[in-house]
Design a protein around this motif. Structure first.
Motif, PDB file in Angstrom:
ATOM      1  N   UNK A  49       0.795  -1.254   0.000  1.00  0.00           N
ATOM      2  CA  UNK A  49       0.000   0.000   0.000  1.00  0.00           C
ATOM      3  C   UNK A  49       0.820   1.294   0.000  1.00  0.00           C
ATOM      4  N   UNK A  50       2.153   1.211  -0.022  1.00  0.00           N
ATOM      5  CA  UNK A  50       2.968   2.437  -0.085  1.00  0.00           C
ATOM      6  C   UNK A  50       2.808   3.114  -1.446  1.00  0.00           C
ATOM      7  N   UNK A  51       3.155   4.388  -1.488  1.00  0.00           N
ATOM      8  CA  UNK A  51       3.172   5.151  -2.736  1.00  0.00           C
ATOM      9  C   UNK A  51       4.630   5.419  -3.113  1.00  0.00           C
ATOM     10  N   UNK A  52       4.927   5.258  -4.397  1.00  0.00           N
ATOM     11  CA  UNK A  52       6.334   5.335  -4.834  1.00  0.00           C
ATOM     12  C   UNK A  52       6.453   6.182  -6.098  1.00  0.00           C
ATOM     13  N   UNK A  53       7.546   6.962  -6.174  1.00  0.00           N
ATOM     14  CA  UNK A  53       7.919   7.615  -7.436  1.00  0.00           C
ATOM     15  C   UNK A  53       9.221   6.971  -7.879  1.00  0.00           C
ATOM     16  N   UNK A  54       9.257   6.491  -9.121  1.00  0.00           N
ATOM     17  CA  UNK A  54      10.503   5.913  -9.644  1.00  0.00           C
ATOM     18  C   UNK A  54      11.052   6.809 -10.748  1.00  0.00           C
ATOM     19  N   UNK A  72       0.721   0.653  -3.666  1.00  0.00           N
ATOM     20  CA  UNK A  72      -0.659   0.942  -4.074  1.00  0.00           C
ATOM     21  C   UNK A  72      -0.665   1.886  -5.264  1.00  0.00           C
ATOM     22  N   UNK A  73       0.401   2.711  -5.336  1.00  0.00           N
ATOM     23  CA  UNK A  73       0.497   3.635  -6.466  1.00  0.00           C
ATOM     24  C   UNK A  73       1.974   3.829  -6.811  1.00  0.00           C
ATOM     25  N   UNK A  74       2.257   3.773  -8.110  1.00  0.00           N
ATOM     26  CA  UNK A  74       3.639   3.963  -8.575  1.00  0.00           C
ATOM     27  C   UNK A  74       3.617   4.950  -9.736  1.00  0.00           C
ATOM     28  N   UNK A  75       4.337   6.071  -9.576  1.00  0.00           N
ATOM     29  CA  UNK A  75       4.466   7.061 -10.652  1.00  0.00           C
ATOM     30  C   UNK A  75       5.886   6.983 -11.189  1.00  0.00           C
ATOM     31  N   UNK A  76       6.028   6.778 -12.497  1.00  0.00           N
ATOM     32  CA  UNK A  76       7.374   6.666 -13.067  1.00  0.00           C
ATOM     33  C   UNK A  76       7.643   7.881 -13.957  1.00  0.00           C
ATOM     34  N   UNK A  77       8.890   8.384 -13.891  1.00  0.00           N
ATOM     35  CA  UNK A  77       9.281   9.559 -14.685  1.00  0.00           C
ATOM     36  C   UNK A  77      10.372   9.115 -15.655  1.00  0.00           C
ATOM     37  N   UNK A  97      -2.567   0.787 -10.948  1.00  0.00           N
ATOM     38  CA  UNK A  97      -1.708   1.253  -9.848  1.00  0.00           C
ATOM     39  C   UNK A  97      -0.566   2.131 -10.371  1.00  0.00           C
ATOM     40  N   UNK A  98      -0.271   2.009 -11.701  1.00  0.00           N
ATOM     41  CA  UNK A  98       0.943   2.660 -12.229  1.00  0.00           C
ATOM     42  C   UNK A  98       0.601   3.816 -13.163  1.00  0.00           C
ATOM     43  N   UNK A  99       1.345   4.932 -13.029  1.00  0.00           N
ATOM     44  CA  UNK A  99       1.103   6.134 -13.842  1.00  0.00           C
ATOM     45  C   UNK A  99       2.422   6.564 -14.477  1.00  0.00           C
ATOM     46  N   UNK A 100       2.361   6.904 -15.756  1.00  0.00           N
ATOM     47  CA  UNK A 100       3.603   7.206 -16.482  1.00  0.00           C
ATOM     48  C   UNK A 100       3.697   8.708 -16.747  1.00  0.00           C
TER      49      UNK A 100
END
Ligand SMILES: C[S@@+](CC[C@H](N)C(=O)[O-])C[C@H]1O[C@@H](n2cnc3c(N)ncnc32)[C@H](O)[C@@H]1O
Length: 364
Positions: A49-54, A72-77, A97-100
């Motif tokens: 359930x953590x939120x992460x930015x990669x 729970x949510x992963x945003x990748x840059x 769960x993943x956003x680009x």
């Protein structure tokens, strides 16, 4: 506990499917071994359930490991458009769960990514021992690792960006030499400006090393994975930019007496007077070298230099390599005085008797 992803082509097949030849110009060295990418997610302490930015997901080896760990949510840059289709493939498998974010990490304010997300994990006060359920992770391109870590440490010191939500930990890879400098103790050859900048605001720890042979294509160097946990209270109480300038000049002549580097902070007519004044005030032996100075001494030097900059408008702007720089003219500039120290709420006492000491931190 891990979150299963539906069956996906193996990473190696992904590379072939999407014709992802590494581009040297973007320092692309991929991690293809899922045991290593899982180890990165584990050391970053990503939990269910953590939120992460990669930053810089590339073909998505670490991305998969973060999703498997249950984010729970992963945003990748990612800057390179060739990676967008394989990342979309992964996003579809990850069940929204993943956003680009197809953009340059150096120009991305990562704090804005979750700004309007009501489901964001709760912010946690900087003085709380708990960390927010958020992470920033990246196997960074070597060519942007240094400017990016400086940007993130600066944001951390001002508690802005993702650090407006609390002491969000950062887990990043660096070429081994840089990783050693970030974590370097006093009196080591690796001690440098970046050691002080990282250690005053965070506790950087090299959690493990990765041999260059684990990357495709193989880089010339090995890699260190560093986890930075922001400190509840920074060890030095001046604005980031003031400390950065002081450290840059102090480490300018690493093998020479510290006074030689310090003198480059001042115009020629004032260099001896102000360098001597500062050293005397801080009770520092002028014949010591920069690598032998502890964080406590940097705290004193930075405070003393900050006061000098307030007393001599324009001094903070002075650059000894610019022959045009004259203090009287610099004093007329709008930013002739150093930036103000941000005001945060007073920390609660650290010990029972209400006193705390820099010597309690074992990095002096
Ligand atoms: C060293 S590769 C790592 C790829 C992947 N994370 C892995 O471990 O296999 C660095 C990645 O960062 C991306 N990158 C390079 N410069 C970038 C930038 N300024 N902003 C965002 N991504 C960048 C590259 O395109 C590449 O995908």
């Amino acid at each position: 506990m891990t979150s299963r992803l539906p069956p996906l082509p193996a990473l190696r097949d992904f590379i072939h499917m999407y014709r992802l030849r590494a581009k040297k110009i973007l320092s692309q060295n991929y991690l293809m071994d899922m045991n290593i990418t899982r180890k990165i997610a584990k050391h970053a302490k990503v939990a269910q359930n953590d939120w992460v930015i990669e930053i810089g997901p590339g073909p998505g080896g670490i991305t998969r490991a973060i999703l498997e760990a249950g984010a729970a949510r992963l945003d990748v840059v990612e800057i390179d458009n060739r990676f967008i289709p394989p990342l979309q493939h992964l996003a579809e498998a990850a069940d929204s769960r993943m956003h680009i974010h197809h953009q340059d990490a150096l120009r991305t304010e990562i704090g804005d990514i979750w700004k309007h997300e009501p489901a964001r994990p709760s912010s946690i006060n900087w003085h709380d021992s708990r960390l927010p359920a958020m992470h920033v992770i990246g196997n960074l391109p070597f060519n942007i690792a240094s400017p990016l870590i400086i940007k993130y440490l600066r944001d951390m010191s001002y508690r802005r960006g993702v650090w407006q939500y609390g002491r969000v930990p950062l887990t990043l890879t660096f070429q081994l030499e840089v990783a050693k400098r970030l974590c370097s103790p006093i009196a080591c050859d690796t001690r440098s400006r970046i050691s002080i900048m990282a250690q005053y605001v965070a506790e950087p720890k090299m959690v493990f090393q990765i041999s260059g042979s684990c990357f495709v294509p193989r880089p010339q160097v090995d890699v260190g994975v560093v986890r930075f946990e922001p400190r509840k209270t920074p060890l030095i109480n001046v604005p980031f930019e003031v400390l950065e300038k002081l450290c840059r000049q102090v480490f300018h002549y690493r093998q020479k007496f510290v006074k030689k580097g310090l003198k480059t902070l001042y115009p020629e007519e004032l260099e001896d007077v102000l360098a001597d004044e500062l050293l005397k005030k801080c009770r520092i032996d002028p014949t010591t070298t920069s690598i032998r100075l502890g964080i406590e001494q940097f705290a004193d030097l930075a405070q003393g230099y900050y006061e000098q900059c307030e007393r001599h408008p324009g001094l903070f702007l002075y650059d000894y390599t610019n022959k045009q720089h004259v203090l009287e003219q610099l004093a007329l500039e709008p930013n002739a005085l150093p930036p103000r120290m941000p005001q945060f709420e007073t920390p609660p006492p650290e010990t029972e008797d209400g006193k705390w000491n820099l010597r309690d931190f074992n990095i002096i």
